[in-house]
Design an enzyme around this catalytic site. Structure first.
Site, short mmCIF file in Angstrom:
data_model
loop_
_atom_site.label_atom_id
_atom_site.label_comp_id
_atom_site.label_asym_id
_atom_site.label_seq_id
_atom_site.Cartn_x
_atom_site.Cartn_y
_atom_site.Cartn_z
N ASP A 1 0.84 -1.19 0.00
CA ASP A 1 0.00 0.00 0.00
C ASP A 1 0.88 1.24 0.00
O ASP A 1 2.01 1.22 0.52
CB ASP A 1 -0.89 0.02 1.25
N MET A 2 0.36 2.33 -0.54
CA MET A 2 1.14 3.56 -0.60
C MET A 2 1.64 3.99 0.79
O MET A 2 2.78 4.44 0.95
CB MET A 2 0.29 4.69 -1.19
#
Length: 221
Positions: free
Chosen positions: A66-67
């Site tokens: 995930d970012m």
């Protein structure tokens, strides 16, 4: 955090750190705030994959973070390696560990095994759904607890690889990851200016050479 038309993407600009490399694979340490792969809009193009391609034009991504998650991210340098690594992940012979800071006092160790599905009306959120969800399992081990902050440091081992799995599973048992803007009810009360989730360990048998590979990186929090 969802990537949408109103989101202002300001990824960190420091060079990517390569933590392992051989003829077939390159492994980096992704900083929090950088996408793993390009987003839909041109302003979301900067990503770990885009930066790796500048140096390795034939590179293929093998998994994602995930970012908001930092840590170990692996790329295949060519198609044969991509196929081999994909089979390795499907066979679940890759060991991955994460370190997280979660809210509250987490007891010793245990397992979370509840099925997950995309919350389509609130994408990219994932939710627990016992009828339609896909099987997901996470092992956790409490490492230490800060009474002053009411935060536990925990070792997380995903057995499956569902989207947002660690984040939803920790929320499900009442210990959301600090700084998590999707699943923590008060993310901005975190002592950090980020979500406290870091991919810290990766171990596998190199599928083409047969070499045993073990990668560890420091925890940034």
């Amino acid at each position: 955090m969802p990537i949408n038309d109103n989101f202002v993407y300001m990824p960190p600009q420091e060079p990517l750190a390569i933590v392992y490399e051989d003829e077939d694979l390159v492994v980096i340490e992704k900083p929090a705030g950088l996408l793993s792969v390009p987003g839909r809009l041109p302003e979301h193009h900067d990503s770990a994959y885009f930066r790796v391609l500048e140096r390795y034009p034939n590179a293929k991504i093998t998994h994602r973070l995930d970012m908001a998650t930092s840590g170990i991210l692996m790329f295949a340098k060519h198609r044969e390696a991509e196929v081999a690594v994909s089979k390795m992940f499907q066979a679940r012979t890759v060991k991955k560990n994460y370190i997280a800071l979660v809210q509250g006092k987490l007891e010793a160790e245990g397992s979370v095994e509840v099925p997950l599905i995309t919350d389509w009306e609130n994408r990219p959120r994932q939710i627990v759904h016992f009828d339609l969800g896909k099987p997901a399992r996470t092992l956790y081990q409490a490492l230490e607890y800060s009474e002053a902050e009411d935060i536990s440091r925990v070792l997380l081992t995903p057995i499956t690889g569902r989207s947002h799995q660690l984040r939803v599973h920790m929320q499900y048992i009442g210990h959301p990851i600090t700084g998590d803007k999707l699943y923590h009810p008060e993310p901005y009360q975190s002592p950090l200016k980020r979500m406290a989730l870091h991919a810290s360990y990766l171990a596998f048998k190199q599928p083409l050479s047969g070499a045993d590979v073990e990668i560890k990186v420091k925890i940034p929090f």
